[in-house]
Design an enzyme around this catalytic site. Structure first.
Site, PDB file in Angstrom:
ATOM      1  N   GLY A   7      27.162  32.448  19.788  1.00 56.20           N
ATOM      2  CA  GLY A   7      27.498  33.142  21.044  1.00 56.20           C
ATOM      3  C   GLY A   7      26.319  33.704  21.808  1.00 56.20           C
ATOM      4  O   GLY A   7      26.457  34.084  22.965  1.00 56.20           O
ATOM      5  N   GLY A  57      14.707  51.688  34.640  1.00 56.31           N
ATOM      6  CA  GLY A  57      15.232  50.506  35.323  1.00 56.31           C
ATOM      7  C   GLY A  57      16.673  50.715  35.762  1.00 56.31           C
ATOM      8  O   GLY A  57      17.550  50.979  34.941  1.00 56.31           O
ATOM      9  N   HIS A 101      27.217  32.849  33.216  1.00 55.66           N
ATOM     10  CA  HIS A 101      27.965  31.795  33.928  1.00 55.66           C
ATOM     11  C   HIS A 101      27.035  30.776  34.587  1.00 55.66           C
ATOM     12  O   HIS A 101      27.417  29.627  34.759  1.00 55.66           O
ATOM     13  CB  HIS A 101      28.961  32.387  34.924  1.00 55.66           C
ATOM     14  CG  HIS A 101      28.447  33.511  35.757  1.00 55.66           C
ATOM     15  ND1 HIS A 101      28.311  34.787  35.272  1.00 55.66           N
ATOM     16  CD2 HIS A 101      28.031  33.557  37.036  1.00 55.66           C
ATOM     17  CE1 HIS A 101      27.845  35.570  36.239  1.00 55.66           C
ATOM     18  NE2 HIS A 101      27.663  34.838  37.316  1.00 55.66           N
ATOM     19  N   HIS A 107      50.851  41.662  49.587  1.00 55.57           N
ATOM     20  CA  HIS A 107      50.799  43.101  49.855  1.00 55.57           C
ATOM     21  C   HIS A 107      51.691  43.837  48.853  1.00 55.57           C
ATOM     22  O   HIS A 107      52.805  43.374  48.601  1.00 55.57           O
ATOM     23  CB  HIS A 107      51.300  43.393  51.272  1.00 55.57           C
ATOM     24  CG  HIS A 107      51.381  44.855  51.572  1.00 55.57           C
ATOM     25  ND1 HIS A 107      50.256  45.611  51.832  1.00 55.57           N
ATOM     26  CD2 HIS A 107      52.440  45.704  51.622  1.00 55.57           C
ATOM     27  CE1 HIS A 107      50.629  46.860  52.045  1.00 55.57           C
ATOM     28  NE2 HIS A 107      51.944  46.960  51.920  1.00 55.57           N
TER      29      HIS A 107
END
Ligand code: NAI
Length: 474
Positions: free
Chosen positions: A44, A185, A330, A453
């Site tokens: 992974g 950072g 991705h 909606h």
């Protein structure tokens, strides 16, 4: 150490992160005889073991804790005594990582991919030595795909020690909540992990060299994010660079200076229990012995690739964080699919203009395409449409009204050039913008598409209407 005989494969994939494991599966689907070698016992890669998945698990859990503790009373829900059990929270995270990692093992079996465990190093342009505690084997393959990913970058005077100066690898697994945490950072990692530990009670100060959060994102959205996170109690010191650290009675003293400070100006100090250095990541090629195969790298140590991910050596390819481009799971997955399709004679393709970026803070920030700053720099005239979530009925029902959608469309053609969302479920909402841009949509196309909606994506439609100055609800 025993050395086993050569084995022939059509494709050897080095690295079982999101790039490598996806490439291995797609190659097997296309009929190749595939092996995938991984040095870690778990499959992974960074994303699954120490990156996206553990951090998202912690972000989800700590956000729920924060809501129960601080926000539910707005809804009329009283939570008397909300506490966190950190070991349980961490154990759940580890279980999720375990489940997903085992899932990849299952997919390898299903697709008849040979899983090899050990560290790979090139012996030649077609053979790779794999070394593990069990011994050494040499594997040959007609094609080799390098997908070895990246590792945290450190700062020259602030080396990682794993105890006081840590990387994200350790920050997702702290045994206790630090009283004072300094994060160097304000990129994706810095902001996500600041959120986790702030919600759990740490005092968090973020030191950032840029003038606001998330350099590279749309400046207006970066500043908006800054305001939101300050409201959550995270402190920021901007336009300042970390200098060095020293240990003082079990505390770390971090020196920093304003970016434009003169050399003789004294440095300022921050004191903390722990410093998280999150200043980017660098390509990981340690032990690969690229020179034995003659594989070229660039000045930043990334493997150089041509248009279809070919390295400087025929039949050796590279994808993901180890090559140029955004270090995103991705992006690596898409490259993994496309590169093996190209090997099989199918025109695999990655559209680098429509890769979404997401920062999983609360609210989330997601964007795709160009920022206003990029459009200005390229002299492209554009129209802007904005819609705030405070005017979106669903966001109001959810009690999550911070943020907005901003659409940038070409002033001449109305084509969507960029979409920026700071708001609830922005990571999910951005998919609509990605598809719109992938299909070459105009802002008018989005404005004229029926949206259910009451939903959050109505804010996207209203922002598209705003490009033409005709929002209904604001
Ligand atoms: P980053 O490059 O996104 O941010 C690093 C930050 O450190 C920048 O804001 C930079 O200006 C600042 N910086 C650099 N040197 C500094 C200094 N000396 N003092 C103070 N500030 C300094 O890197 P980050 O956040 O470490 O992430 C690494 C990679 O992982 C990125 O490519 C990121 O896109 C990816 N990632 C993506 C996530 C997501 O998509 N949600 C989550 C986590 C990581």
């Amino acid at each position: 150490m025993a050395t086993t005989a050569h084995t022939d494969y059509d494709l050897l994939v080095i690295g079982a992160g999101p790039g490598g494991y996806v490439a291995a599966i797609r190659a097997a689907q296309l009929g190749m005889r595939v092996a995938c070698v991984e040095k870690e016992p778990k499959l992974g890669g960074t994303c699954l073991r120490v990156g996206c998945i553990p951090s998202k698990t912690l972000l989800e859990a700590t956000e729920k804790y924060h809501l129960a503790k601080e926000e539910f009373h707005h809804l009329g829900i009283a939570c008397e005594k909300v506490t966190v059990d950190l070991p349980t929270l961490m154990a759940r995270k580890n279980k999720i990582v375990e489940t997903l990692s085992n899932g990849i093992g299952g997919l390898f079996k299903k697709n008849k991919i040979t899983r090899l465990t050990g560290a790979a190093g090139f012996a030649s342009a077609s053979t790779v030595n794999i070394t593990s505690a069990e011994g050494k084997q040499t594997v040959s393959a007609r094609k080799i795909l390098i997908a070895t990913g990246s590792e945290p970058a450190s700062l020259p005077n602030i080396p990682f020690d794993g105890k006081y100066v840590i990387s994200s690898d350790q920050a997702i697994a702290l045994p206790a909540v630090p009283e004072k945490l300094v994060v160097i950072g304000a990129g994706a990692i810095g902001l996500e992990l600041s959120s986790v530990w702030r919600r759990l009670g740490a005092q968090v100060t973020v030191l950032e060299i840029h003038h606001t959060t998330l350099p590279g994102s749309d400046d207006e959205m970066g500043r908006h994010m800054e305001r939101v996170l300050k409201g959550q109690g995270i402190e920021f010191i901007f336009a300042s660079a970390a200098g060095a650290v020293k240990l003082q009675k079990d505390q770390v003293v971090i020196s920093y200076k304003a970016k434009d400070a003169k050399p003789d100006q004294p440095a300022h100090n921050l004191t903390a229990n722990l410093v998280l250095v999150a200043v980017g990541r660098k390509a990981y090629t340690t032990g690969l012995e690229l020179d034995k195969a003659g594989i070229a790298t660039d000045s930043r140590g990334r493997i150089t690739v041509a248009k279809h991910w070919e390295t400087s050596v025929p039949n050796i390819y590279a994808i993901g964080d180890v090559i140029v481009g955004p270090m995103l799971a991705h992006k690596a997955e898409d490259e993994g699919v496309a590169v093996v399709e190209r090997m099989a004679g199918i025109p695999g393709h990655v559209n680098y203009d429509t890769i979404p970026f997401v920062v999983y803070t609360a609210p989330e920030l997601a964007w795709v395409g160009k920022t206003e700053e990029e459009l200005k720099a390229a002299n492209i005239s554009y129209k802007t449409g904005k819609f705030r979530f405070s005017a979106n009925s669903r966001a109001l029902c959810m009690d999550e009204t911070q943020g907005m959608v901003k659409i940038l469309a070409d002033a001449r053609t109305d084509m969507v050039l960029g979409v920026h969302i700071l708001g609830p479920q922005a990571s999910t909402m951005i998919a609509e913008a990605v598809i719109a841009m992938e299909l070459g949509a105009s802002s008018e196309d989005i404005a004229r598409t029926c949206h259910a909606h009451p939903t959050l994506p109505e804010a996207m439609r209203e922002a598209a209407m705003a490009v033409d100055g005709r929002t209904i609800n604001s």
